[in-house]
Design a protein around this motif. Structure first.
Motif, PDB file in Angstrom:
ATOM      1  N   SER A 163      14.188  19.557  43.090  1.00 56.47           N
ATOM      2  CA  SER A 163      14.738  18.543  42.195  1.00 56.47           C
ATOM      3  C   SER A 163      16.230  18.726  41.965  1.00 56.47           C
ATOM      4  O   SER A 163      17.009  17.781  42.087  1.00 56.47           O
ATOM      5  N   GLY A 165      18.293  21.044  43.586  1.00 58.56           N
ATOM      6  CA  GLY A 165      19.057  21.490  44.734  1.00 58.56           C
ATOM      7  C   GLY A 165      19.308  22.992  44.744  1.00 58.56           C
ATOM      8  O   GLY A 165      18.595  23.775  44.118  1.00 58.56           O
ATOM      9  N   GLY A 473      23.108  15.052  46.345  1.00 59.05           N
ATOM     10  CA  GLY A 473      22.040  15.996  46.065  1.00 59.05           C
ATOM     11  C   GLY A 473      22.486  17.436  45.895  1.00 59.05           C
ATOM     12  O   GLY A 473      21.663  18.329  45.761  1.00 59.05           O
ATOM     13  N   THR A 478      22.789  15.613  39.114  1.00 63.67           N
ATOM     14  CA  THR A 478      22.824  14.462  40.011  1.00 63.67           C
ATOM     15  C   THR A 478      22.335  13.189  39.342  1.00 63.67           C
ATOM     16  O   THR A 478      22.966  12.142  39.447  1.00 63.67           O
ATOM     17  N   ILE A 500      21.294  10.969  52.077  1.00 64.40           N
ATOM     18  CA  ILE A 500      20.211  11.940  51.990  1.00 64.40           C
ATOM     19  C   ILE A 500      20.407  12.997  53.073  1.00 64.40           C
ATOM     20  O   ILE A 500      20.611  12.670  54.235  1.00 64.40           O
ATOM     21  N   GLN A 505      15.362  15.311  48.599  1.00 64.99           N
ATOM     22  CA  GLN A 505      16.237  14.373  47.909  1.00 64.99           C
ATOM     23  C   GLN A 505      15.698  12.947  47.927  1.00 64.99           C
ATOM     24  O   GLN A 505      16.170  12.107  47.158  1.00 64.99           O
ATOM     25  N   GLN A 508      13.987  12.222  44.725  1.00 62.66           N
ATOM     26  CA  GLN A 508      14.915  12.544  43.640  1.00 62.66           C
ATOM     27  C   GLN A 508      15.979  11.467  43.469  1.00 62.66           C
ATOM     28  O   GLN A 508      16.338  11.096  42.350  1.00 62.66           O
ATOM     29  N   LEU A 509      16.505  10.937  44.601  1.00 65.03           N
ATOM     30  CA  LEU A 509      17.653  10.042  44.542  1.00 65.03           C
ATOM     31  C   LEU A 509      17.297   8.565  44.698  1.00 65.03           C
ATOM     32  O   LEU A 509      18.098   7.702  44.344  1.00 65.03           O
TER      33      LEU A 509
END
Length: 650
Positions: A163, A165, A473, A478, A500, A505, A508-509
């Motif tokens: 989550s 990094g 990330g 973030t 990515i 990621q 997450q992103l």
């Protein structure tokens, strides 16, 4: 109608069955160690994926006959196989390093009992069936010092989280220690809101937590802006503060397992931003270990390439030439040496293998500094998968088609034969339908939104339609930064695109992106492509600089085959020996691509074209039919970026 038996009797029967299952699982584990002993003699790899597939297929069939769902059977046995593999690896690794075989280990870790580091260390020792003498430490330096001084046999250092990094402080510590990495372990991180029995989640006014869990639970915390955050050195310290407090309005973020050690209850569960939240730890020791050749191994090394243009690319080409897979690349500044960086690499190889030894000798020749931090068994056990056909869940019509497909060639999903007309793409204010071209600008995700509104306004006025945030990330905050930046871009009708670089990621992103850009270094990552293909978010697939046109399109087909049809291709140049720093544009491939594929194509000339020649090259790119440009603001002057962005619309 027969009267049902008493509930208590039913529960007793279930308990008996559960006990029988546990006994059988223990017997199965013992037998798997017998398999490891035979593999030690025959020197055969720990995993036989073909046998695993045959086993799963047979079990799915047997399960279907008894009314069990195929996915349940596969998921259950994937966990059993993973446990078996890791136990066999631990056994064989111990046999190869008899000096490490003790009745107990003294282990240094961050925090106190109950911290995630403690749980990881405890699991590592349990798998090796040794007693753990725990030594809690206040910081990473203290962990390293405990091992270096001999007060601890091993040190556990968290290196990355799916989550939040990479954990940069650990990388910095590794620069200055003589310890060797001898192992790794990964644990599931289940963040809970922990409080005393009388506490109520709706009345919590203060939360104690380590900075990493705070970052990983940022969305939950954002929904409760009135709660005050108190940072702690570890999750264990946070839980201890709650235990010692008389205030029922205080809570901690930690694991339910750790909270139980402090008589705390889980008031809420699943606080993390993403459902799958894992932390990877490395194990350090004073002496390096040998990894048997039948075990999957990982090498971690650090290197400094100097400031010569293309030096990093030259080093990575050495790995490519020796067919070595780099699973992680991290950079950190070198203290006292401005603008220079130390690179950390994880390479899926045994240090004693010929390819790895050859690569190291070449790296020693072309780099300023290179050092192996350790070679150790890899504990990343990729689950064995079955196809829908093997899972016995394909529709009858599909089975019928497959039975009659022999001797026929289906058109590739990317091809004009599959779809004759060009595929349009509409994402908010960005429209690619053949009538206009896109201008996208990329730069590093800013620390704050200060000045971003002015930059966004200027780029929008030049014809830019979207912003690509690079390196999103790599930061612990973030989510907060991306959300704020996306709000600014939306004010100016600019599409938010997020690059990515790792599988973790994706989930997450994705919530903060209108489009996700899959970097070229992940183009061959089958798992990442399939996961991205299952998303609803539009995607840009960047070409790997080493990839042929056919390989690039094959990767695109993986995404399309997984369901996501909202796909753009982006070519940032291919490697060339005469231009190693940034590669060269493959304009011939652009022509062929537009002929054979219906997918929109973007070109990024930022690295392969000198600034003074950019305008001329862009003119050629447009003439050859590209659907848009990607321009790097961290590489090119802003005035030139705005000029070229305006140029493609004329």
């Amino acid at each position: 109608m027969d009267k049902p038996q008493p509930l208590s009797q039913t529960r007793e029967q279930i308990t008996t069955i559960d006990n029988d299952i546990l006994s059988l699982l223990a017997k199965r584990r013992d037998l798997s160690l017998e398999v490891a002993r035979s593999k030690e003699v025959d020197v055969r790899p720990v995993r036989d994926t073909q046998r695993e597939k045959e086993l799963l297929a047979r079990l799915v069939q047997k399960g279907r006959e008894q009314g069990l769902d195929p996915h349940f059977v596969v998921q259950l046995y994937q966990s059993i196989i993973e446990d078996s593999v890791l136990n066999q690896q631990a056994y064989l690794h111990g046999r190869a390093n008899p000096e490490t075989q003790k009745q107990q280990y003294c282990v240094a870790y961050l925090g106190a009992r109950g911290s995630y580091s403690f749980l990881a260390a405890n699991r590592y020792c349990q798998r090796r069936q040794v007693e753990m003498i725990d030594l809690g430490c206040q910081n990473f330096d203290e962990i390293v010092q405990a091992v270096e001084s001999g007060h601890a046999d091993y040190g556990f250092l968290p290196i990355e989280n799916t989550s939040s990094g990479s954990i940069n402080e650990v990388y910095d510590v590794l620069q200055h220690t003589s310890l060797a990495i001898v192992g790794e372990t990964t644990i599931e991180v289940g963040h809970c809101l922990l409080g005393k029995a009388e506490a109520q989640s709706g009345k919590i006014h203060t939360i104690y937590a380590h900075p990493q869990p705070i970052s990983q639970c940022s969305r939950y915390l954002a929904r409760h802006p009135g709660i005050r955050l108190e940072y702690c050195a570890s999750s264990a310290e946070a839980m201890e503060k709650v235990q010692l407090s008389d205030d029922p309005g205080v809570a901690a973020i930690g694991s339910a397992e750790g909270g139980a050690l402090y008589q705390l209850e889980a008031l809420e569960q699943g606080l993390a931003n993403q459902k799958v939240n894992q932390s990877r730890f490395i194990v350090v020791s004073r002496k390096a270990v040998d990894v048997p050749e039948q075990l999957p191994a990982k090498c971690t090394l650090i290197m400094a390439t100097g400031q010569k243009p293309g030096a990093l690319v030259e080093a990575l080409l050495v790995l490519k030439a020796n067919n070595l897979n780099m699973s992680k690349l991290e950079s950190r500044p070198i203290p006292g040496t401005p603008w220079e960086e130390m690179f950390y690499l994880d390479i899926d190889a045994n240090l004693n293998s010929t390819p790895m030894q050859t690569a190291l000798k070449e790296l020693e020749r072309i780099t300023r500094f290179v050092k192996v931090l350790g070679c150790y068994p890899s504990e990343s056990v990729k689950p064995t998968q079955l196809s829908n056909h093997q899972l016995l869940i394909e529709p009858d019509t599909l089975k019928h088609q497959q039975q009659h497909a022999e001797g026929t060639t289906e058109p590739k999903r990317h091809s004009r034969a599959f779809k004759q007309l060009a595929s349009p793409l509409q994402v908010k204010h960005l429209c690619l339908d053949g009538s206009q071209r896109a201008a996208l600008v990329q730069f590093a995700l800013p620390q704050t939104t200060t000045g971003l509104d002015n930059l966004a306004k200027e780029l929008k006025s030049s014809g830019v339609q979207g912003i690509i945030f690079d390196g999103a990330g790599r930061h612990t905050d973030t989510a907060t930064r991306l959300a704020a930046a996306a709000r600014v871009l939306d004010q100016f009708q600019l599409v938010t695109i997020v690059a990515i670089e790792q599988e973790a990621q994706l989930s997450q992103l994705a919530p903060f992106a209108d489009i996700l850009l899959l970097r070229g270094n992940q183009m061959f990552n089958q798992d990442l492509l399939e996961q991205a293909g299952r998303l609803n978010t539009p995607l840009i697939l960047e070409r790997n600089s080493m990839a042929s046109l056919e390989e690039w399109l094959a990767s695109a087909d993986v995404i399309l085959g997984a369901g996501n049809q909202q796909l753009l291709l982006c070519d940032a140049g291919v490697s060339a020996f005469h231009h190693q720093a940034g590669g060269t544009l493959d304009l011939a491939s652009l022509v062929e691509l537009k002929e054979v594929s219906h997918l929109p194509v973007l070109v990024n000339p930022s690295y392969a074209v000198a600034p003074e020649a950019l305008s001329r090259q862009v003119h050629a790119i447009v003439k050859l039919g590209a659907d848009g440009l990607v321009l790097d603001l961290d590489t090119l002057p802003q005035a030139l970026v705005r000029q070229v962005a305006a140029q493609i619309h004329n």
